[in-house]
Design a protein around this motif. Sequence first.
Motif, PDB file in Angstrom:
ATOM      1  N   ASN A 129       0.788  -1.232   0.000  1.00  0.00           N
ATOM      2  CA  ASN A 129       0.000   0.000   0.000  1.00  0.00           C
ATOM      3  C   ASN A 129       0.819   1.281   0.000  1.00  0.00           C
ATOM      4  O   ASN A 129       0.306   2.343  -0.392  1.00  0.00           O
ATOM      5  N   MET A 130       2.091   1.203   0.411  1.00  0.00           N
ATOM      6  CA  MET A 130       2.907   2.412   0.473  1.00  0.00           C
ATOM      7  C   MET A 130       4.107   2.384  -0.468  1.00  0.00           C
ATOM      8  O   MET A 130       4.779   3.398  -0.643  1.00  0.00           O
ATOM      9  N   ARG A 131       4.337   1.232  -1.078  1.00  0.00           N
ATOM     10  CA  ARG A 131       5.481   1.110  -1.994  1.00  0.00           C
ATOM     11  C   ARG A 131       5.023   0.711  -3.403  1.00  0.00           C
ATOM     12  O   ARG A 131       5.260   1.421  -4.369  1.00  0.00           O
ATOM     13  N   LEU A 132       4.314  -0.407  -3.515  1.00  0.00           N
ATOM     14  CA  LEU A 132       4.001  -0.932  -4.847  1.00  0.00           C
ATOM     15  C   LEU A 132       2.850  -0.195  -5.518  1.00  0.00           C
ATOM     16  O   LEU A 132       2.989   0.332  -6.626  1.00  0.00           O
ATOM     17  N   LEU A 133       1.693  -0.155  -4.885  1.00  0.00           N
ATOM     18  CA  LEU A 133       0.523   0.472  -5.519  1.00  0.00           C
ATOM     19  C   LEU A 133       0.716   1.959  -5.803  1.00  0.00           C
ATOM     20  O   LEU A 133       0.323   2.435  -6.878  1.00  0.00           O
ATOM     21  N   PRO A 134       1.336   2.737  -4.903  1.00  0.00           N
ATOM     22  CA  PRO A 134       1.533   4.156  -5.203  1.00  0.00           C
ATOM     23  C   PRO A 134       2.435   4.421  -6.408  1.00  0.00           C
ATOM     24  O   PRO A 134       2.446   5.544  -6.927  1.00  0.00           O
ATOM     25  N   SER A 135       3.177   3.406  -6.853  1.00  0.00           N
ATOM     26  CA  SER A 135       4.035   3.598  -8.036  1.00  0.00           C
ATOM     27  C   SER A 135       3.214   3.841  -9.293  1.00  0.00           C
ATOM     28  O   SER A 135       3.717   4.370 -10.280  1.00  0.00           O
ATOM     29  N   GLY A 136       1.928   3.440  -9.276  1.00  0.00           N
ATOM     30  CA  GLY A 136       1.098   3.555 -10.466  1.00  0.00           C
ATOM     31  C   GLY A 136       1.387   2.488 -11.504  1.00  0.00           C
ATOM     32  O   GLY A 136       0.774   2.460 -12.573  1.00  0.00           O
ATOM     33  N   ARG A 137       2.295   1.575 -11.158  1.00  0.00           N
ATOM     34  CA  ARG A 137       2.681   0.521 -12.115  1.00  0.00           C
ATOM     35  C   ARG A 137       2.363  -0.874 -11.608  1.00  0.00           C
ATOM     36  O   ARG A 137       2.852  -1.858 -12.153  1.00  0.00           O
ATOM     37  N   VAL A 138       1.550  -0.942 -10.560  1.00  0.00           N
ATOM     38  CA  VAL A 138       1.189  -2.235  -9.977  1.00  0.00           C
ATOM     39  C   VAL A 138      -0.322  -2.318  -9.816  1.00  0.00           C
ATOM     40  O   VAL A 138      -0.959  -1.372  -9.324  1.00  0.00           O
ATOM     41  N   ALA A 139      -0.899  -3.451 -10.216  1.00  0.00           N
ATOM     42  CA  ALA A 139      -2.303  -3.766  -9.970  1.00  0.00           C
ATOM     43  C   ALA A 139      -2.361  -4.986  -9.059  1.00  0.00           C
ATOM     44  O   ALA A 139      -1.531  -5.895  -9.183  1.00  0.00           O
ATOM     45  N   TYR A 140      -3.337  -5.015  -8.182  1.00  0.00           N
ATOM     46  CA  TYR A 140      -3.417  -6.080  -7.172  1.00  0.00           C
ATOM     47  C   TYR A 140      -4.840  -6.610  -7.114  1.00  0.00           C
ATOM     48  O   TYR A 140      -5.763  -5.897  -6.725  1.00  0.00           O
ATOM     49  N   HIS A 141      -5.017  -7.870  -7.514  1.00  0.00           N
ATOM     50  CA  HIS A 141      -6.322  -8.523  -7.475  1.00  0.00           C
ATOM     51  C   HIS A 141      -6.305  -9.528  -6.319  1.00  0.00           C
ATOM     52  O   HIS A 141      -5.792 -10.643  -6.458  1.00  0.00           O
ATOM     53  N   HIS A 142      -6.851  -9.128  -5.168  1.00  0.00           N
ATOM     54  CA  HIS A 142      -6.906 -10.024  -4.025  1.00  0.00           C
ATOM     55  C   HIS A 142      -8.177 -10.862  -4.089  1.00  0.00           C
ATOM     56  O   HIS A 142      -9.089 -10.592  -4.868  1.00  0.00           O
ATOM     57  N   LEU A 143      -8.238 -11.893  -3.272  1.00  0.00           N
ATOM     58  CA  LEU A 143      -9.367 -12.834  -3.279  1.00  0.00           C
ATOM     59  C   LEU A 143      -9.688 -13.268  -4.707  1.00  0.00           C
ATOM     60  O   LEU A 143     -10.848 -13.351  -5.113  1.00  0.00           O
ATOM     61  N   SER A 144      -8.641 -13.540  -5.454  1.00  0.00           N
ATOM     62  CA  SER A 144      -8.781 -13.918  -6.863  1.00  0.00           C
ATOM     63  C   SER A 144      -7.954 -15.160  -7.154  1.00  0.00           C
ATOM     64  O   SER A 144      -6.892 -15.366  -6.573  1.00  0.00           O
ATOM     65  N   GLU A 145      -8.434 -15.957  -8.064  1.00  0.00           N
ATOM     66  CA  GLU A 145      -7.797 -17.228  -8.390  1.00  0.00           C
ATOM     67  C   GLU A 145      -7.297 -17.214  -9.829  1.00  0.00           C
ATOM     68  O   GLU A 145      -8.052 -16.886 -10.748  1.00  0.00           O
ATOM     69  N   PHE A 146      -6.028 -17.554 -10.005  1.00  0.00           N
ATOM     70  CA  PHE A 146      -5.461 -17.700 -11.342  1.00  0.00           C
ATOM     71  C   PHE A 146      -5.980 -18.981 -11.954  1.00  0.00           C
ATOM     72  O   PHE A 146      -5.902 -20.052 -11.353  1.00  0.00           O
ATOM     73  N   ARG A 147      -6.522 -18.898 -13.160  1.00  0.00           N
ATOM     74  CA  ARG A 147      -7.179 -20.037 -13.792  1.00  0.00           C
ATOM     75  C   ARG A 147      -6.437 -20.546 -15.025  1.00  0.00           C
ATOM     76  O   ARG A 147      -6.994 -21.249 -15.848  1.00  0.00           O
ATOM     77  N   GLY A 148      -5.154 -20.190 -15.136  1.00  0.00           N
ATOM     78  CA  GLY A 148      -4.371 -20.675 -16.254  1.00  0.00           C
ATOM     79  C   GLY A 148      -4.389 -19.719 -17.438  1.00  0.00           C
ATOM     80  O   GLY A 148      -4.941 -18.612 -17.368  1.00  0.00           O
ATOM     81  N   ARG A 149      -3.757 -20.165 -18.515  1.00  0.00           N
ATOM     82  CA  ARG A 149      -3.686 -19.340 -19.724  1.00  0.00           C
ATOM     83  C   ARG A 149      -4.313 -20.058 -20.905  1.00  0.00           C
ATOM     84  O   ARG A 149      -4.221 -21.275 -21.032  1.00  0.00           O
ATOM     85  N   ASP A 150      -4.926 -19.296 -21.784  1.00  0.00           N
ATOM     86  CA  ASP A 150      -5.497 -19.846 -23.008  1.00  0.00           C
ATOM     87  C   ASP A 150      -4.388 -20.156 -23.999  1.00  0.00           C
ATOM     88  O   ASP A 150      -3.218 -19.801 -23.802  1.00  0.00           O
TER      89      ASP A 150
END
Length: 483
Positions: A101-122
Amino acid sequence: MADFETDYLIVGAGAVGLAFADTLLDEDPDCHITFVDKHARPGGHWNDAYSFVALHQPSATYGVNSMAFPSEQIDTHGPNKGLFALASGAEVLAYFEKVMNMRLLPSGRVAYHHLSEFRGRDSDGVARMRKILSGEESSIRVRRKLVDATFYQTSVPSTHTRNFSEGEGVRVVPPGALPELWKRPDGLPEHYVILGAGKTAMDTAVWLIEAGVDPDAISWVRPRESWLWNRLYTQPGEDFIETVMRFQVGMFDAAIGAADGDEMMELMGEGGFFLRIDPEVRPEMCHYATISQGEIDILRRITRVIRKGRVKSVELGKLHFEDATVEVPQGSLCVDCTARAVPFEASKESGPLFRGDRIVLQPLHTPLVTFSAALTAFIEANFDSDEEKNALGAPGPLTDTPATFPYAQMVNMMNRGIWAQNPKISAWLAKSRLDLASRTIAKLIAEGSPKIAALQQVRDKIGEGMPALVRLGMQAKAIHEAA
């Protein structure tokens, strides 16, 4: 068309993924990073750990490169007295939230999807993601690489599946339930049975005794004894640099004098570099758990130790093993500490770190996982082909026993030799807070400190002992791969 786009998609916002992203932000100022993680907060398995968990290693060498822990002082009391502080689980979670919250997201170059599941790649390389609570699905186009930060598959008592059965009326709880016992003052156990021999079980035993439980009211099922890294030799900073170098000399002396991995560990134990709870029992396990002599002294107060292998089932007043049954007091509370912090099935995914459009984060210096992740990010940003990158560091094996210990140490030292010859990596190590000694050594060299005289002893010992370590390492490699 994808819903989102990113350069690096990191699966897992635990310690390893965060350490990778933190360094990549600095080394590649044009990249965009996206996290997908199942937990509600950053920090990975720390979200699920028991409340009295703490780091095993000094806080000063854990986390991400850009941010120190709030308190990295020397402990003045308790079993860790005289050594650098160990952040509690709550402090680690607060730290990782601060990183996000104070290093990564404020950079404007990071997105964070919590409570989310990676489902592979097409087949076209687009990644799929599902929101766990809503079931909503979305897609992410990955412009550069998928970063797998889940290699370690860390398991904790509150989330693992028990491998033993429980009879009716038996009370079995994870360690995290112990601090809640005060809420049932009329139902407090008369006896405790700790199931498991790893560091979680050790933490539980120390917690119970420090909470006032009589050691005679504790039975401890220890299927295997373990060699434990003496925390004294994992301390950062100028005051401990000669101690750290003494460990390096001791390791090579042990390699020179040993016929195999078991004997190497015995020699390191005789030197005090590794510890064991029961000096009369030869350890069969080595998982890099780190401990202080003060903790060992507490653990030795428990004399009701059961060595019959792993528990198969638990009934009122009885523990059933493969070939034996052991009686315990009827009102015993069993504390399940059988989860393996790092399931060694993870080794099946072992291989090169850099795999085309995928990076699999693994230890480059076992067991320093956040340091390894940060260094992997540096290599990714500063070198070109996968062939060149993979040549800069082989993944260290997740070894299990003293017999296979030299394999990991051989890989560590070979990697270190490569890094020492590479000016870019050497310069990065000299500034890294996550590396145990490099930053301190660089500072002492610059100052012309007399303490640096010990460094030449280490260099001489490496030259003398590396052939012996390679001999033991290759022997251990064969054992590890046959297991």
